[in-house]
Design a protein around this motif. Structure first.
Motif, PDB file in Angstrom:
ATOM      1  N   VAL A 312       1.394  -1.546  -0.085  1.00  0.00           N
ATOM      2  CA  VAL A 312       0.176  -0.133  -0.116  1.00  0.00           C
ATOM      3  C   VAL A 312       0.796   1.122  -0.411  1.00  0.00           C
ATOM      4  N   VAL A 313      -0.137   2.426  -0.763  1.00  0.00           N
ATOM      5  CA  VAL A 313       1.055   3.178  -0.601  1.00  0.00           C
ATOM      6  C   VAL A 313       0.003   4.361  -0.380  1.00  0.00           C
ATOM      7  N   TYR A 314       0.698   5.008   0.756  1.00  0.00           N
ATOM      8  CA  TYR A 314      -0.013   5.662   2.276  1.00  0.00           C
ATOM      9  C   TYR A 314       0.334   7.396   2.186  1.00  0.00           C
ATOM     10  N   SER A 315      -0.263   8.539   2.396  1.00  0.00           N
ATOM     11  CA  SER A 315      -0.236   9.717   2.348  1.00  0.00           C
ATOM     12  C   SER A 315       0.159  10.124   3.769  1.00  0.00           C
ATOM     13  N   ALA A 316       1.043  10.924   3.667  1.00  0.00           N
ATOM     14  CA  ALA A 316       1.538  11.324   4.685  1.00  0.00           C
ATOM     15  C   ALA A 316       0.735  11.674   6.079  1.00  0.00           C
ATOM     16  N   ASP A 317      -0.380  11.678   5.808  1.00  0.00           N
ATOM     17  CA  ASP A 317      -1.123  11.496   6.937  1.00  0.00           C
ATOM     18  C   ASP A 317      -2.026  10.156   7.038  1.00  0.00           C
ATOM     19  N   ASN A 318      -1.231   9.434   6.325  1.00  0.00           N
ATOM     20  CA  ASN A 318      -1.656   7.865   6.529  1.00  0.00           C
ATOM     21  C   ASN A 318      -3.112   7.330   6.126  1.00  0.00           C
ATOM     22  N   ARG A 319      -3.360   8.086   4.998  1.00  0.00           N
ATOM     23  CA  ARG A 319      -4.991   8.108   4.372  1.00  0.00           C
ATOM     24  C   ARG A 319      -3.929   6.480   2.610  1.00  0.00           C
ATOM     25  N   PRO A 320      -5.126   5.160   2.745  1.00  0.00           N
ATOM     26  CA  PRO A 320      -4.624   4.186   1.481  1.00  0.00           C
ATOM     27  C   PRO A 320      -4.617   5.860   0.134  1.00  0.00           C
ATOM     28  N   ILE A 321      -3.892   5.368  -0.695  1.00  0.00           N
ATOM     29  CA  ILE A 321      -3.865   6.046  -1.887  1.00  0.00           C
ATOM     30  C   ILE A 321      -3.725   5.415  -2.833  1.00  0.00           C
ATOM     31  N   TRP A 322      -3.785   4.043  -3.002  1.00  0.00           N
ATOM     32  CA  TRP A 322      -2.649   3.477  -3.466  1.00  0.00           C
ATOM     33  C   TRP A 322      -2.062   1.559  -2.956  1.00  0.00           C
ATOM     34  N   ASN A 323      -2.439   0.865  -4.376  1.00  0.00           N
ATOM     35  CA  ASN A 323      -2.321  -0.701  -3.496  1.00  0.00           C
ATOM     36  C   ASN A 323      -2.737  -1.647  -4.288  1.00  0.00           C
ATOM     37  N   THR A 324      -1.999  -3.317  -3.914  1.00  0.00           N
ATOM     38  CA  THR A 324      -1.558  -3.708  -5.002  1.00  0.00           C
ATOM     39  C   THR A 324      -3.533  -4.978  -4.577  1.00  0.00           C
ATOM     40  N   ALA A 325      -4.143  -5.065  -3.864  1.00  0.00           N
ATOM     41  CA  ALA A 325      -5.207  -5.811  -3.371  1.00  0.00           C
ATOM     42  C   ALA A 325      -4.787  -7.103  -3.231  1.00  0.00           C
ATOM     43  N   THR A 326      -3.776  -7.460  -2.321  1.00  0.00           N
ATOM     44  CA  THR A 326      -3.462  -8.317  -2.271  1.00  0.00           C
ATOM     45  C   THR A 326      -3.766  -8.906  -0.657  1.00  0.00           C
ATOM     46  N   TRP A 327      -4.455  -8.254   0.002  1.00  0.00           N
ATOM     47  CA  TRP A 327      -4.514  -8.455   1.570  1.00  0.00           C
ATOM     48  C   TRP A 327      -4.787 -10.463   1.605  1.00  0.00           C
ATOM     49  N   VAL A 328      -5.121 -11.229   1.073  1.00  0.00           N
ATOM     50  CA  VAL A 328      -5.614 -12.379   0.407  1.00  0.00           C
ATOM     51  C   VAL A 328      -4.710 -13.195   1.407  1.00  0.00           C
ATOM     52  N   SER A 329      -3.208 -12.415   1.692  1.00  0.00           N
ATOM     53  CA  SER A 329      -2.122 -13.742   1.368  1.00  0.00           C
ATOM     54  C   SER A 329      -1.745 -13.320   2.606  1.00  0.00           C
ATOM     55  N   ALA A 330      -1.519 -13.021   4.119  1.00  0.00           N
ATOM     56  CA  ALA A 330      -0.547 -12.620   4.764  1.00  0.00           C
ATOM     57  C   ALA A 330       1.112 -12.966   5.080  1.00  0.00           C
ATOM     58  N   GLY A 331       2.188 -12.608   5.011  1.00  0.00           N
ATOM     59  CA  GLY A 331       2.753 -12.296   4.969  1.00  0.00           C
ATOM     60  C   GLY A 331       3.772 -11.956   3.612  1.00  0.00           C
ATOM     61  N   ASN A 332       3.089 -12.113   2.574  1.00  0.00           N
ATOM     62  CA  ASN A 332       3.919 -11.858   1.256  1.00  0.00           C
ATOM     63  C   ASN A 332       5.004 -10.669   1.756  1.00  0.00           C
ATOM     64  N   TYR A 333       5.942 -10.497   0.295  1.00  0.00           N
ATOM     65  CA  TYR A 333       6.776  -9.909   0.814  1.00  0.00           C
ATOM     66  C   TYR A 333       6.745  -9.557  -1.275  1.00  0.00           C
ATOM     67  N   LEU A 334       7.638  -8.312  -0.869  1.00  0.00           N
ATOM     68  CA  LEU A 334       7.337  -7.245  -2.650  1.00  0.00           C
ATOM     69  C   LEU A 334       8.615  -7.500  -3.544  1.00  0.00           C
ATOM     70  N   SER A 335       9.102  -7.935  -4.968  1.00  0.00           N
ATOM     71  CA  SER A 335      10.074  -8.712  -4.718  1.00  0.00           C
ATOM     72  C   SER A 335      10.084  -7.643  -6.299  1.00  0.00           C
ATOM     73  N   LEU A 336      12.097  -6.799  -6.720  1.00  0.00           N
ATOM     74  CA  LEU A 336      12.242  -6.069  -7.957  1.00  0.00           C
ATOM     75  C   LEU A 336      12.999  -6.967  -8.318  1.00  0.00           C
ATOM     76  N   GLN A 337      12.607  -7.864  -9.548  1.00  0.00           N
ATOM     77  CA  GLN A 337      12.971  -8.745  -9.434  1.00  0.00           C
ATOM     78  C   GLN A 337      13.995  -8.463 -11.029  1.00  0.00           C
TER      79      GLN A 337
END
Length: 485
Positions: A312-337
């Motif tokens: 998720v990308v959050y604004s400085a005041d902690n509002r979500p402004i973009w996300n990948t919608a992958t909350w269905v799977s806890a423990g995920n990670y991000l990879s710049l391959q």
């Protein structure tokens, strides 16, 4: 868990081709201690070795663990191990469920010594890897050795053990060590591949990998000599770093990318810009945006790989402004391959294990764009001197690698998510998203009269369209950008 070799003892000092080291005869390690030490199960109980975690997806160990003949570790081939191998990291007590077990899917052997790097199918987070020494330890230095091998009274211990050792001598590729007086430990069968390291405060610095030992004091041994041979790692630090750098641009569970911070991959970098936009650019080409979240105008925004699996990308005041919608799977990670794609994986997934949940599509393509081939938004090609990008803003552009200079572009900035296609009629065309087949084009090369033509990003920096029978050194060029770099 069987021994790898039998002892071939003769008179005199250590016989270097004798016994691969097996567990460290020493004190049991407290829970959570030296979590970078790994246990290797090779061939479902056929062999047992130890190893050390050097980054989230690679461990370092002895090549003899994987050799058909452990006395000849240089025979280990690169690639997937012949026998299924499981690495368990962060499990001091093997009878517990702590840590994580992951399959080894790739081997990178070192030809000049008993050493191999082993790649894990998915990364292991939460355990600090061991650091790599930059110089060999001096004679007389005190080090610590760990391993899961035999002890004085256990054939197959279920707990990690450690012991203090002293450096006796060194060669170009090895160290000779002995238990620190008064002797409280030894290197035994099952310790092969385990680490010897210098403790520098809270940091462990890897100096060697267990290779061979006399095994004095080990269970089942009548030998009295306790010296052991370690494979040096300090002099090949760069090789280790380069070889194990594959797909190491990772953002683990609960990790954040603050405003202004960058995650750097092999060719690309992911930057949380101060204006709030999260972008992927080629190294050294900050203006050539390959992919972006489009969240500019939110200064101070930050990105968070949340524990619930959503990025998720959050604004400085902690509002979500973009996300990948992958909350269905806890423990995920991000990879710049290494291929340039930004991917969210399940916690037990990875490029070699599947489990991709979301991708940015920021993939590298070849430098030849064939007849009929599209180049989608966020795809890019790299030649010796230039980079070609189908930018998110719709511009198809060539940049010079040496200084990031903009050399040429179609100027189609208004076509966000537009795409390029090398049409079968020979015309190179930019279409807005959702359009095509001759309808709505916003730029073209005017080469529709040469069916089968193809485009080539040459190493000299020039972007050229050739007749289907043409090519570099053959002639047949019908259009070019003249961007020699």
């Amino acid at each position: 868990m069987t021994s790898l070799l039998t002892t071939t003892a003769t008179a005199g000092m250590l016989i270097l081709g004798t016994v691969p080291a097996g567990a460290v005869v020493g004190a049991p390690v407290a829970d959570g201690g030296y979590p970078f030490t790994a246990k290797l199960d090779i061939g479902e109980g056929k062999r047992s070795c130890s190893a050390a975690l050097i980054n989230p997806t690679w461990v370092i160990t002895a090549a003899s663990c994987f050799a058909a003949d452990p006395a000849n570790p240089s025979t280990v081939p690169a690639g997937r191990p012949a026998d299924k191998t499981i690495a368990t990291v962060g499990r001091t007590d093997l009878g517990s469920t702590a840590g994580k077990s992951v399959e080894v899917v790739d081997l990178a052997p070192r030809a000049d010594r008993d050493l191999v790097l082993a790649r894990l199918a998915s990364p292991v987070f939460g355990f600090s890897p061991v650091a790599l020494a930059t110089a060999a330890p001096a004679v007389g230095d005190t080090l610590r050795a760990t391993g899961y091998g035999r002890t004085a009274d256990e054939w197959a211990p279920t707990r990690l053990h450690s012991a203090a050792v002293t450096v006796k001598s060194s060669t170009a590729t090895t160290l000779t060590i002995a238990p620190k007086a008064p002797a409280t430990g030894a290197i035994c069968k099952g310790d092969t591949g385990g680490p010897t390291f210098k403790e520098d405060g809270a940091t462990a610095v890897l100096t060697g990998i267990h290779s061979r030992s006399w095994q004095g004091g080990c269970f089942g041994s009548t030998e009295t000599r306790t010296d052991a041979i370690e494979t040096r790692v300090d002099d090949i630090r760069q090789w280790i770093t380069d070889t194990s750098s594959v797909d190491q641009a990772l953002l683990g569970p609960d990790a954040k990318l603050a405003s202004g911070q960058t995650l750097t991959g092999r060719d690309l970098q992911l930057t949380m810009r101060t204006d709030g936009d999260l972008t992927i650019t080629h190294k050294g080409i900050p203006n050539g945006v390959i992919w972006a979240t489009g969240t500019g105008g939110n200064p101070g925004a930050y990105a968070w790989m949340q524990p619930d699996g959503n990025f998720v990308v959050y604004s400085a005041d902690n509002r979500p402004i973009w996300n990948t919608a992958t909350w269905v799977s806890a423990g995920n990670y991000l990879s710049l391959q290494d291929d340039g794609n930004l991917v969210v994986y399940k916690k037990d997934g990875g490029p070699l294990a599947g489990g991709a949940l979301w991708g940015a599509g920021s993939t590298r393509i070849g430098t030849t764009i064939g007849s009929g081939q599209p180049v989608w938004s966020a795809q890019w090609a790299e030649a010796a001197s230039t980079v070609l990008i189908m930018q998110r803003d719709g511009n198809f552009a060539v940049y010079r690698k040496s200084d990031g200079a903009y050399l040429w572009g179609t100027g189609t900035y208004a076509s966000t998510f537009g795409y390029f296609v090398m049409q079968s009629d020979g015309n190179a065309v930019i279409y807005p998203a959702g359009q095509g087949n001759g309808v709505g084009s916003v730029w073209n090369s005017g080469t529709w009269w040469s069916a089968g033509a193809f485009m080539k990003l040459q190493d000299d920096g020039n972007l050229v369209i050739y007749k289907k029978e043409g090519g570099e050194g053959v002639g047949g060029a019908i259009w070019s950008t003249n961007t020699f770099a």
